[in-house]
Design an enzyme around this catalytic site. Structure first.
Site, short mmCIF file in Angstrom:
data_model
loop_
_atom_site.label_atom_id
_atom_site.label_comp_id
_atom_site.label_asym_id
_atom_site.label_seq_id
_atom_site.Cartn_x
_atom_site.Cartn_y
_atom_site.Cartn_z
N GLY A 46 -0.56 -42.71 -24.31
CA GLY A 46 -0.26 -43.96 -23.64
C GLY A 46 -1.53 -44.58 -23.08
O GLY A 46 -2.53 -43.91 -22.87
N GLN A 51 -6.57 -49.69 -17.64
CA GLN A 51 -7.50 -48.71 -18.20
C GLN A 51 -8.53 -49.36 -19.13
O GLN A 51 -9.54 -48.75 -19.44
CB GLN A 51 -6.75 -47.62 -18.95
N CYS A 90 -5.14 -37.64 -18.79
CA CYS A 90 -5.30 -39.09 -18.80
C CYS A 90 -6.61 -39.44 -19.50
O CYS A 90 -7.63 -38.78 -19.27
CB CYS A 90 -5.30 -39.60 -17.36
N LEU A 91 -6.57 -40.49 -20.30
CA LEU A 91 -7.78 -40.94 -20.98
C LEU A 91 -8.84 -41.41 -19.98
O LEU A 91 -10.03 -41.40 -20.29
CB LEU A 91 -7.45 -42.06 -21.96
N HIS A 132 3.84 -42.32 -15.99
CA HIS A 132 2.38 -42.24 -15.84
C HIS A 132 1.75 -43.62 -16.05
O HIS A 132 0.92 -44.06 -15.26
CB HIS A 132 1.86 -41.22 -16.85
N GLU A 133 2.16 -44.30 -17.12
CA GLU A 133 1.58 -45.60 -17.44
C GLU A 133 1.99 -46.66 -16.42
O GLU A 133 1.18 -47.50 -16.02
CB GLU A 133 1.93 -46.04 -18.86
N HIS A 136 -0.13 -46.43 -13.42
CA HIS A 136 -1.42 -47.10 -13.60
C HIS A 136 -1.33 -48.57 -13.19
O HIS A 136 -2.29 -49.12 -12.64
CB HIS A 136 -1.88 -47.04 -15.07
#
Length: 149
Positions: A46, A51, A90-91, A132-133, A136
């Site tokens: 995701g 991000q 997480c990226l 999670h997204e 963000h």
């Protein structure tokens, strides 16, 4: 289409609250296309717009290696059920994995890239990814919710 840089923990953009999308236009479509390319290149599940430095309420997700991309504009969780504790990564926070408690099932109302309403239902890993997204979009990182034991 292009890959964008993924902002890393420490960048203040990741801590800001994103604004709702009001225009479903070429700029939004370009953002979504770029996010797809970025997510596939980074081999993630995701990616939220903050991000990649865009403070708009948008996320994308994929659970099958990029064959299907889920796009959610102005998403909001409307139903949850159960609990699940599982490791997350997480990226924007490379090489860190921590356990987080999330709902086992979620229902998310959002819009597609054209402004049509959609409902996304997910369980287990996919439910955690959606949560999670969406976090963000509110400037929350998974490490803020980690269960440290």
């Amino acid at each position: 289409m292009a890959r964008r840089n993924i902002y890393q923990v420490g960048d203040n953009t990741l801590r800001e609250v994103s604004k709702p999308v009001t225009e479903f236009d070429d700029r939004l479509w370009q953002l979504l296309d770029d996010m797809r390319d970025t997510l596939i290149y980074a081999d993630g599940a995701g990616l939220a717009a903050p991000q990649v430095g865009v403070l708009k309420r948008v996320f994308i997700a994929t659970f099958d290696g990029g064959n299907t991309i889920i796009e959610a504009v102005n998403p909001k969780i409307v139903k949850t059920k159960g609990k699940r504790v599982a490791p997350e990564g997480c990226l924007s926070i490379p090489r860190i994995r921590e356990k987080v408690e999330r709902p086992k099932h979620v229902e998310v109302e959002a819009f597609d890239r054209h402004g049509n309403p959609i409902v996304l239902k997910a369980s287990n890993f996919e439910a955690s990814c959606f949560c999670h997204e969406i976090d963000h979009l509110d400037g929350i990182l998974f490490t803020d919710k980690s269960i440290k034991k």
